[in-house]
Motif scaffolding. Sequence first.
Motif, PDB file in Angstrom:
ATOM      1  N   CYS A 169       1.526  -0.384 -17.766  1.00 32.70           N
ATOM      2  CA  CYS A 169       2.565  -1.657 -18.182  1.00 32.70           C
ATOM      3  C   CYS A 169       1.320  -2.691 -19.414  1.00 32.70           C
ATOM      4  O   CYS A 169      -0.093  -2.465 -19.596  1.00 32.70           O
ATOM      5  N   SER A 170       2.476  -3.737 -19.923  1.00 25.46           N
ATOM      6  CA  SER A 170       1.878  -4.668 -21.459  1.00 25.46           C
ATOM      7  C   SER A 170       2.004  -5.924 -20.375  1.00 25.46           C
ATOM      8  O   SER A 170       2.894  -6.264 -21.725  1.00 25.46           O
ATOM      9  N   ALA A 211       1.867  -7.195 -12.203  1.00 19.08           N
ATOM     10  CA  ALA A 211       0.476  -7.411 -12.947  1.00 19.08           C
ATOM     11  C   ALA A 211      -0.267  -6.964 -13.173  1.00 19.08           C
ATOM     12  O   ALA A 211      -0.920  -5.856 -14.012  1.00 19.08           O
ATOM     13  N   GLN A 216       2.647  -9.628 -20.908  1.00 11.51           N
ATOM     14  CA  GLN A 216       1.592 -10.466 -21.098  1.00 11.51           C
ATOM     15  C   GLN A 216       1.024 -11.959 -20.272  1.00 11.51           C
ATOM     16  O   GLN A 216       2.101 -12.037 -19.884  1.00 11.51           O
ATOM     17  N   GLU A 248      -1.824 -11.967 -24.968  1.00 11.83           N
ATOM     18  CA  GLU A 248      -2.197 -11.646 -24.328  1.00 11.83           C
ATOM     19  C   GLU A 248      -1.661 -10.283 -23.112  1.00 11.83           C
ATOM     20  O   GLU A 248      -1.465 -11.184 -22.575  1.00 11.83           O
ATOM     21  N   THR A 249      -2.319  -9.394 -22.800  1.00 11.14           N
ATOM     22  CA  THR A 249      -2.310  -8.854 -21.787  1.00 11.14           C
ATOM     23  C   THR A 249      -3.044  -9.109 -20.068  1.00 11.14           C
ATOM     24  O   THR A 249      -4.120  -9.440 -20.837  1.00 11.14           O
TER      25      THR A 249
END
Length: 185
Positions: free
Chosen positions: A3-4, A178, A6, A34-35
């Motif tokens: 997963c990215s 996240a 952000q 940034e992630t």
Amino acid sequence: SRCSFQVQLKSDAPTGDVLLDETLRHIKATESAETVQTWIELLTGETWNPFKLQYQLRNVRERLAKALVEKGILTTEKQNFLLFDMTTHPVSNASEKQRLVKKLQESVLERWVNDPQRMERRTLALLVLAHASDVLENVFASLADDKYDVAMNRTKDLLDMDPEVEAAKARGTEMIWAVLAAFNK
């Protein structure tokens, strides 16, 4: 797939927490988004990217421990390990620890909703952090065997959900999903 998610800064208003405010300043100062994974690595000091060292928080664990000592949750002790002394921070407020353990146990037993969208956000975050810290088994260890199995299975079902899908449905829990995705990488 990794997963990215952000991180996008919505507000840089001070929170009143020194570490959070320092983190907000770092996020605001970055030129590109940034992630969550990258921020976790940067802010915990687990990366040595020479181009991003200025975004690392210094002495994070020590500063977090100091804040918990000031709140009366932990205490500070010196312990001798062979040739060197080490500062440790054992729990001094067992009732606060027990309150959190009970809250997590009840969240997956008596108050189980079987739908993360209906779960209280702080409880969901606490479950994710307990999982990421590898302490969930300890949290449920005092339960009877049958309740332990129920608690572990329900938690596993929750933690096995697809963070991308859950974040898309989220109402203010996107960051929690996240963080789970970052730790499940």
